[in-house]
Write a protein that holds these residues in place. Structure first.
Motif, PDB file in Angstrom:
ATOM      1  N   THR A  38      27.394  38.342  25.112  1.00  0.00           N
ATOM      2  CA  THR A  38      26.881  38.163  23.750  1.00  0.00           C
ATOM      3  C   THR A  38      26.749  39.506  23.058  1.00  0.00           C
ATOM      4  O   THR A  38      26.302  40.490  23.658  1.00  0.00           O
ATOM      5  CB  THR A  38      25.531  37.428  23.778  1.00  0.00           C
ATOM      6  N   THR A  39      27.151  39.556  21.789  1.00  0.00           N
ATOM      7  CA  THR A  39      27.007  40.766  20.977  1.00  0.00           C
ATOM      8  C   THR A  39      26.018  40.492  19.854  1.00  0.00           C
ATOM      9  O   THR A  39      26.101  39.449  19.186  1.00  0.00           O
ATOM     10  CB  THR A  39      28.345  41.224  20.385  1.00  0.00           C
ATOM     11  N   GLY A  41      24.404  42.187  16.412  1.00  0.00           N
ATOM     12  CA  GLY A  41      24.657  43.240  15.434  1.00  0.00           C
ATOM     13  C   GLY A  41      23.411  44.018  15.068  1.00  0.00           C
ATOM     14  O   GLY A  41      22.334  43.841  15.637  1.00  0.00           O
ATOM     15  N   ASP A  55      28.534  34.783  25.409  1.00  0.00           N
ATOM     16  CA  ASP A  55      29.664  35.003  24.491  1.00  0.00           C
ATOM     17  C   ASP A  55      29.376  34.572  23.059  1.00  0.00           C
ATOM     18  O   ASP A  55      30.266  34.093  22.347  1.00  0.00           O
ATOM     19  CB  ASP A  55      30.914  34.287  25.012  1.00  0.00           C
ATOM     20  N   ASN A  56      28.141  34.721  22.628  1.00  0.00           N
ATOM     21  CA  ASN A  56      27.810  34.502  21.222  1.00  0.00           C
ATOM     22  C   ASN A  56      28.088  35.776  20.423  1.00  0.00           C
ATOM     23  O   ASN A  56      27.967  36.892  20.944  1.00  0.00           O
ATOM     24  CB  ASN A  56      26.342  34.119  21.070  1.00  0.00           C
ATOM     25  N   ARG A  57      28.442  35.592  19.160  1.00  0.00           N
ATOM     26  CA  ARG A  57      28.606  36.722  18.238  1.00  0.00           C
ATOM     27  C   ARG A  57      27.551  36.582  17.144  1.00  0.00           C
ATOM     28  O   ARG A  57      27.637  35.696  16.303  1.00  0.00           O
ATOM     29  CB  ARG A  57      30.003  36.744  17.635  1.00  0.00           C
ATOM     30  N   PHE A  59      25.884  38.367  14.049  1.00  0.00           N
ATOM     31  CA  PHE A  59      26.173  39.419  13.083  1.00  0.00           C
ATOM     32  C   PHE A  59      24.875  40.044  12.568  1.00  0.00           C
ATOM     33  O   PHE A  59      23.778  39.584  12.882  1.00  0.00           O
ATOM     34  CB  PHE A  59      27.015  38.836  11.951  1.00  0.00           C
ATOM     35  N   ARG A  85      29.085  30.720  22.973  1.00  0.00           N
ATOM     36  CA  ARG A  85      30.264  30.879  22.106  1.00  0.00           C
ATOM     37  C   ARG A  85      30.004  30.484  20.651  1.00  0.00           C
ATOM     38  O   ARG A  85      30.893  29.985  19.959  1.00  0.00           O
ATOM     39  CB  ARG A  85      31.459  30.085  22.662  1.00  0.00           C
ATOM     40  N   THR A  87      29.213  31.501  16.732  1.00  0.00           N
ATOM     41  CA  THR A  87      29.318  32.587  15.762  1.00  0.00           C
ATOM     42  C   THR A  87      28.218  32.394  14.732  1.00  0.00           C
ATOM     43  O   THR A  87      28.134  31.336  14.084  1.00  0.00           O
ATOM     44  CB  THR A  87      30.691  32.573  15.075  1.00  0.00           C
ATOM     45  N   ARG A  89      26.700  34.173  11.473  1.00  0.00           N
ATOM     46  CA  ARG A  89      26.949  35.216  10.486  1.00  0.00           C
ATOM     47  C   ARG A  89      25.637  35.765   9.900  1.00  0.00           C
ATOM     48  O   ARG A  89      24.554  35.456  10.364  1.00  0.00           O
ATOM     49  CB  ARG A  89      27.873  34.676   9.394  1.00  0.00           C
TER      50      ARG A  89
END
Length: 262
Positions: A38-39, A41, A55-57, A59, A85, A87, A89
């Protein structure tokens, strides 16, 4: 080693997998768990008893796991679960649950959640949904698999939206939306069924025909709801390939609590 920017503030009690990335000026609280890959921001705040999967994104500028916007909440140890997983934003807000209503807010897997989305306390968002900018979910909303919500849409508390339904831009959703339906407007109206989305997901002609017939029974033949339910149940015998879709619809209609969009 976990990649945490020097300006991020991560509580030493938080549990982050070694492969997690955390951007500048992000704050992560003591009860947070984050899974592999997972990233996160910059300038995010992740707090509360929040569990985030793999594995989440995520932002920049998100508030995840903040206390619910509910006057009854008094600091109880409620939770937020986010799956894998997804996304997420910019500028989204996901709140913890409240006691007495399960106390858990859930987001499933493989969701595409666009900027300024609000997911309130005790909501459940299943899998493969798409929530466009400024989607607003009040408390206790349930979005089933593959739901698509247009931007600037508000969904009333306790509303359920069935699998594969699509809600158009700037809609006010105050009643339950049956599976497969295409709705929009304020007041909300059913415009048809989500044929384009179903074809993209590989629905066979037989399954599409069953969905089309369910739409016709509910909205085009002046039947009472009870008559429509009975005729929909009979479709499972007439189109055995669509038994799953018929079962999905009949179970939804039986459990609808706010009346269906009709």
């Amino acid at each position: 080693m976990t990649q945490i920017h020097a300006t991020a503030l991560v509580d030493p009690r938080a549990e982050l997998d070694d492969s997690v990335t955390v951007g500048p000026y992000t704050l992560i609280g003591p009860h947070v768990k984050v899974g592999a890959g997972t990233t996160i921001g910059s300038h995010c705040v992740i707090d509360g008893r929040t569990s985030i999967g793999r594995d989440n994104r995520i932002f920049p500028f998100n508030s995840i796991g903040a206390v619910p916007q509910d006057k009854k909440y008094a600091g109880e140890p409620t939770k937020l679960f986010i799956g894998d997983r997804n996304t997420i934003r910019e500028f989204c807000t996901f709140n913890l649950g409240v006691p007495g209503a399960g106390g858990v807010t859930r987001v499933g897997h493989d969701n595409w959640i666009m900027a300024y989305t609000h997911i309130a306390h005790d909501c459940t968002v299943d899998n493969h949904t798409t929530l466009a900018n400024n989607t607003t979910l009040a408390g206790h909303v349930h979005l089933a698999d593959w739901v698509t919500v247009g931007g600037l849409t508000g969904i009333h508390q306790f509303v359920s939206v069935g699998a594969h339904a699509m809600i158009g831009f700037a809609s006010a959703v105050t009643q339950d939306v049956p599976p497969f339906m295409l709705v929009d407007g304020n007041p909300l109206a059913v415009r048809g069924f989500n044929g384009v989305g179903l074809r993209r997901r590989g629905f066979t002609p037989q399954r599409l025909a069953a969905v089309k017939q369910m739409h016709k029974l509910l909205y085009r033949q002046a039947l009472t709801l009870e008559q429509a339910k009975s005729d929909i149940e009979a479709l499972a015998r007439d189109i055995p390939e669509a038994a799953t879709e018929v079962d999905l619809m009949t179970r939804f209609l039986a459990s609808a609590t706010r009346g269906i969009a009709r």
